[in-house]
Design a protein around this motif. Structure first.
Motif, PDB file in Angstrom:
ATOM      1  N   TRP A  11      63.024  72.289 -23.653  1.00 38.16           N
ATOM      2  CA  TRP A  11      64.278  71.595 -23.323  1.00 38.16           C
ATOM      3  C   TRP A  11      64.151  70.834 -22.005  1.00 38.16           C
ATOM      4  CZ3 TRP A  11      65.309  76.369 -25.991  1.00 38.16           C
ATOM      5  CH2 TRP A  11      66.123  76.246 -27.115  1.00 38.16           C
ATOM      6  N   ASP A  13      62.048  70.015 -18.246  1.00 39.08           N
ATOM      7  CA  ASP A  13      61.675  70.833 -17.082  1.00 39.08           C
ATOM      8  C   ASP A  13      60.405  71.644 -17.321  1.00 39.08           C
ATOM      9  OD1 ASP A  13      64.152  70.032 -15.966  1.00 39.08           O
ATOM     10  OD2 ASP A  13      65.143  71.666 -17.011  1.00 39.08           O
ATOM     11  N   ASN A  38      68.446  61.087 -15.397  1.00 35.00           N
ATOM     12  CA  ASN A  38      68.706  62.488 -15.773  1.00 35.00           C
ATOM     13  C   ASN A  38      67.424  63.302 -15.635  1.00 35.00           C
ATOM     14  OD1 ASN A  38      67.630  60.981 -17.877  1.00 35.00           O
ATOM     15  ND2 ASN A  38      68.732  62.026 -19.502  1.00 35.00           N
ATOM     16  N   ALA A  39      66.284  62.630 -15.679  1.00 33.78           N
ATOM     17  CA  ALA A  39      65.000  63.311 -15.548  1.00 33.78           C
ATOM     18  C   ALA A  39      64.733  63.637 -14.084  1.00 33.78           C
ATOM     19  CB  ALA A  39      63.889  62.415 -16.076  1.00 33.78           C
ATOM     20  N   ILE A 127      78.952  69.287 -23.043  1.00 33.73           N
ATOM     21  CA  ILE A 127      77.514  69.309 -23.303  1.00 33.73           C
ATOM     22  C   ILE A 127      76.768  69.822 -22.078  1.00 33.73           C
ATOM     23  CG2 ILE A 127      75.529  67.761 -23.726  1.00 33.73           C
ATOM     24  CD1 ILE A 127      77.570  66.016 -25.349  1.00 33.73           C
ATOM     25  N   GLY A 128      77.377  69.631 -20.915  1.00 31.62           N
ATOM     26  CA  GLY A 128      76.667  69.992 -19.680  1.00 31.62           C
ATOM     27  C   GLY A 128      75.714  68.881 -19.292  1.00 31.62           C
ATOM     28  N   THR A 129      76.157  67.649 -19.406  1.00 28.78           N
ATOM     29  CA  THR A 129      75.268  66.517 -19.087  1.00 28.78           C
ATOM     30  C   THR A 129      74.963  66.505 -17.594  1.00 28.78           C
ATOM     31  OG1 THR A 129      76.941  64.876 -18.510  1.00 28.78           O
ATOM     32  CG2 THR A 129      76.451  65.119 -20.852  1.00 28.78           C
ATOM     33  N   THR A 130      74.012  65.679 -17.222  1.00 32.36           N
ATOM     34  CA  THR A 130      73.653  65.578 -15.809  1.00 32.36           C
ATOM     35  C   THR A 130      74.646  64.677 -15.053  1.00 32.36           C
ATOM     36  OG1 THR A 130      72.230  63.719 -16.312  1.00 32.36           O
ATOM     37  CG2 THR A 130      71.189  65.887 -16.293  1.00 32.36           C
ATOM     38  N   GLN A 223      62.635  64.500 -20.385  1.00 27.43           N
ATOM     39  CA  GLN A 223      63.321  65.559 -21.117  1.00 27.43           C
ATOM     40  C   GLN A 223      62.323  66.243 -22.076  1.00 27.43           C
ATOM     41  OE1 GLN A 223      65.250  62.312 -21.165  1.00 27.43           O
ATOM     42  NE2 GLN A 223      65.773  63.034 -19.146  1.00 27.43           N
ATOM     43  N   LEU A 227      65.721  68.321 -26.758  1.00 26.76           N
ATOM     44  CA  LEU A 227      66.832  67.497 -26.269  1.00 26.76           C
ATOM     45  C   LEU A 227      66.842  66.139 -26.955  1.00 26.76           C
ATOM     46  CD1 LEU A 227      66.689  68.263 -22.419  1.00 26.76           C
ATOM     47  CD2 LEU A 227      68.503  68.941 -24.003  1.00 26.76           C
ATOM     48  N   VAL A 237      72.201  67.717 -26.695  1.00 25.34           N
ATOM     49  CA  VAL A 237      70.964  66.957 -26.528  1.00 25.34           C
ATOM     50  C   VAL A 237      71.231  65.805 -25.570  1.00 25.34           C
ATOM     51  CG1 VAL A 237      70.063  67.497 -28.825  1.00 25.34           C
ATOM     52  CG2 VAL A 237      71.565  65.524 -28.539  1.00 25.34           C
ATOM     53  N   THR A 238      70.185  65.096 -25.218  1.00 29.01           N
ATOM     54  CA  THR A 238      70.396  63.874 -24.461  1.00 29.01           C
ATOM     55  C   THR A 238      70.565  62.722 -25.471  1.00 29.01           C
ATOM     56  OG1 THR A 238      69.624  62.531 -22.601  1.00 29.01           O
ATOM     57  CG2 THR A 238      67.923  63.315 -24.153  1.00 29.01           C
ATOM     58  N   VAL A 274      68.773  74.001 -19.433  1.00 26.61           N
ATOM     59  CA  VAL A 274      69.945  73.720 -18.584  1.00 26.61           C
ATOM     60  C   VAL A 274      71.068  73.253 -19.494  1.00 26.61           C
ATOM     61  CG1 VAL A 274      70.597  72.694 -16.368  1.00 26.61           C
ATOM     62  CG2 VAL A 274      68.284  72.416 -17.189  1.00 26.61           C
ATOM     63  N   ARG A 308      71.538  72.944 -10.800  1.00 26.86           N
ATOM     64  CA  ARG A 308      72.104  74.072 -11.555  1.00 26.86           C
ATOM     65  C   ARG A 308      71.020  75.108 -11.871  1.00 26.86           C
ATOM     66  NH1 ARG A 308      74.658  71.128 -16.682  1.00 26.86           N
ATOM     67  NH2 ARG A 308      72.903  69.762 -16.340  1.00 26.86           N
TER      68      ARG A 308
HETATM   69  P1  IMP Z   1      72.355  63.897 -20.286  1.00 25.98           P
HETATM   70  O1  IMP Z   1      70.961  63.496 -20.607  1.00 25.98           O
HETATM   71  O2  IMP Z   1      72.689  63.781 -18.829  1.00 25.98           O
HETATM   72  O3  IMP Z   1      73.354  63.227 -21.164  1.00 25.98           O
HETATM   73  O4  IMP Z   1      72.488  65.461 -20.594  1.00 25.98           O
HETATM   74  C1  IMP Z   1      72.446  65.987 -21.927  1.00 25.98           C
HETATM   75  C2  IMP Z   1      71.737  67.336 -21.942  1.00 25.98           C
HETATM   76  O5  IMP Z   1      70.370  67.139 -21.629  1.00 25.98           O
HETATM   77  C3  IMP Z   1      72.268  68.360 -20.927  1.00 25.98           C
HETATM   78  O6  IMP Z   1      72.152  69.652 -21.490  1.00 25.98           O
HETATM   79  C4  IMP Z   1      71.304  68.208 -19.766  1.00 25.98           C
HETATM   80  O7  IMP Z   1      71.238  69.398 -18.997  1.00 25.98           O
HETATM   81  C5  IMP Z   1      70.006  67.956 -20.511  1.00 25.98           C
HETATM   82  N1  IMP Z   1      69.028  67.213 -19.735  1.00 25.98           N
HETATM   83  C6  IMP Z   1      69.003  65.879 -19.512  1.00 25.98           C
HETATM   84  N2  IMP Z   1      67.934  65.537 -18.788  1.00 25.98           N
HETATM   85  C7  IMP Z   1      67.249  66.665 -18.562  1.00 25.98           C
HETATM   86  C8  IMP Z   1      66.014  66.966 -17.903  1.00 25.98           C
HETATM   87  O8  IMP Z   1      65.311  66.076 -17.391  1.00 25.98           O
HETATM   88  N3  IMP Z   1      65.648  68.269 -17.889  1.00 25.98           N
HETATM   89  C9  IMP Z   1      66.373  69.248 -18.495  1.00 25.98           C
HETATM   90  N4  IMP Z   1      67.512  69.021 -19.131  1.00 25.98           N
HETATM   91  C10 IMP Z   1      67.951  67.742 -19.162  1.00 25.98           C
END
Ligand code: IMP
Length: 429
Positions: A11, A13, A38-39, A127-130, A223, A227, A237-238, A274, A308
């Motif tokens: 997932w 990291d 987000n990465a 979703i818990g997005t970043t 990611q 995801l 997911v992203t 995460v 987090r």
């Molecule tokens: P988003 O990509 O910000 O929309 O987040 C969507 C989901 O992907 C959330 O659960 C984030 O925690 C996860 N996520 C996004 N980018 C990463 C990453 O680089 N590492 C780990 N989880 C990520």
């Protein structure tokens, strides 16, 4: 022709940044093909530790050319800050060695505001997005109204940006979220983006030519497999395609570019995640705290982008087999094996029970994961400090057994094992 694709098998990291750093020593081009800031990729530059969110991590090697592909979504301010920090650390950042695809999409302040407003509106189902605006930027891309790098060079960019922010304000109003100060945002955004125009380059043509001429391209996935928008644990997911085949579309390469490609899947020696969504092998309590660390070290299990604490668990062999399949993985790269030293017994998930039936592969893709209960094999651990080991034969027998078990479950050979945060703490098999 040599294309190497590095992907996360979990997932995100997984420690891809440092593996890229190691492999980029032999690459001509280093390229990101998906996602945005987000990465968070951790790399060492001399004695400094860098958290890179947008710029390909391999840029810290002076001989490389770094490419940000069309599959990415780019937040200009983050990019400028990263470029400035890299320069300050002595890394050369110039249009000759950092190239951005004209078809990469832009993340605007509206995307970030909408990301946060959407999450707030989801309440418990969030979703818990970043919070980096990733979802809304890819939404605009799919809706064919996104702003792209190439648009920076057009005379009506200001008007299009204004219209985009005004439209976002209407949606923010509906979500009862604070609206944006359109004129101030436009001025500040134009100021940032004007500094990026020089870096726009026809990256797809350049990479195709490089491969044709026998140069090597290292594609850095961001990611992880689980995801991925199609193959991950949807909807948690992203919004981008994270898997290895996306390296082709995300860089503008044709399918034959992958003819001899190596697909290197990075997995930690345990599982982390995460944000929300299923994690069948999740553990809590003392063992979890050991795996997570306290947050005192940059490599502890706390989000690089958000800070987090990550959820942790035993390595999930079923998900690993799934990642091998959907990526077409040729090699496994294992990180953080050293963290398992002194853990006592180590559990490895080799199957699931679903409705009282034992399965060894994911039933119906990652969506059905919530209904799966892990079946573990328990393996004896080791107590020795392995952070200085550089040869297979110097690893404790039980660590060798654990790795062999992972490789056999995944039906994929292990190429590298990382045993600590430093560049040289890598065991090549
Ligand atoms: P988003 O990509 O910000 O929309 O987040 C969507 C989901 O992907 C959330 O659960 C984030 O925690 C996860 N996520 C996004 N980018 C990463 C990453 O680089 N590492 C780990 N989880 C990520």
């Amino acid at each position: 022709m040599s294309l190497n694709i590095i992907i996360g098998a979990q997932w995100g990291d997984e420690g891809k940044g440092r593996i890229v750093d190691y492999l980029a020593a032999g690459a001509d081009f280093v390229a990101r093909y998906n996602g945005g800031d987000n990465a968070g990729h951790t790399v060492n530059v001399g004695s400094k530790i860098f958290k890179l969110h947008l710029v390909p991590s391999g840029i810290v090697h002076p001989h490389t050319t770094a490419v940000m592909g069309n599959g990415m979504v780019i937040h200009p301010r983050t990019l400028i800050e990263e470029m400035t920090a890299l320069r300050a650390a002595g890394v050369s950042i110039a249009p000759q060695r950092l190239r951005i695809s004209p078809a990469a999409h832009l993340i605007t302040p509206a995307h970030r505001a909408l990301d946060n407003a959407n999450e707030a509106a989801r309440g418990k189902g969030k979703i818990g997005t970043t919070g980096r605006g990733i979802g809304p930027a890819y939404m605009d891309k799919a809706a064919r109204r996104g702003l792209r790098m190439a648009d920076l060079l057009t005379p009506d960019f200001r008007e299009r940006l204004q219209a985009h922010l005004l439209e976002a304000n209407r949606t923010l109003g509906l979500l009862a979220a604070p609206e944006l100060e359109v004129e101030a945002e436009v001025e500040s955004y134009l100021n940032q983006t004007s500094r990026l125009a020089l870096y726009i380059h026809d990256t797809a043509t350049e990479l195709a030519l490089a491969l044709k001429q026998g140069q090597s391209v290292l594609a850095e996935g961001a990611q992880g497999t689980l995801l991925d928008i199609d193959h991950g644990t949807y909807p948690f997911v992203t919004s981008s395609s994270t898997v290895a085949p996306a390296a082709l579309t995300g860089l503008g390469l044709g399918i034959t570019a992958a003819r001899d490609a190596r697909v290197m899947g990075v997995t930690k020696a345990f599982q982390t995640r995460v944000g929300s969504g299923p994690l069948p092998t999740e553990i809590k309590g003392k063992s979890a705290e050991r795996l997570r660390g306290t947050g005192a070290n940059p490599w502890d299990e706390f989000g690089t982008t958000t800070g987090r604490p990550r959820r942790v668990g035993w390595l999930d062999g079923v998900l690993l087999r799934y990642a091998v399949r959907v990526n077409g993985m040729t090699d496994l790269l294992i990180t953080k094996l050293d963290i398992l030293s002194g853990m006592g017994k180590i559990k490895l998930c080799s199957g699931y029970t679903v409705n009282n039936t034992l399965v060894h592969d994911l039933p119906g893709g990652a969506d059905g994961l919530a209904a799966c209960a892990p079946v573990y094999e328990e393996l004896p651990g080791w107590t020795e400090d392995i952070t200085r080991v550089r040869r297979w034969k110097d690893l404790p027998k039980n660590a060798q057994n654990y790795l062999e078990k992972i490789s056999s479950l995944a039906e994929t050979p292990i190429k590298l094992v990382s045993l600590g945060p430093e560049r040289e703490q890598i065991l090549e098999l």
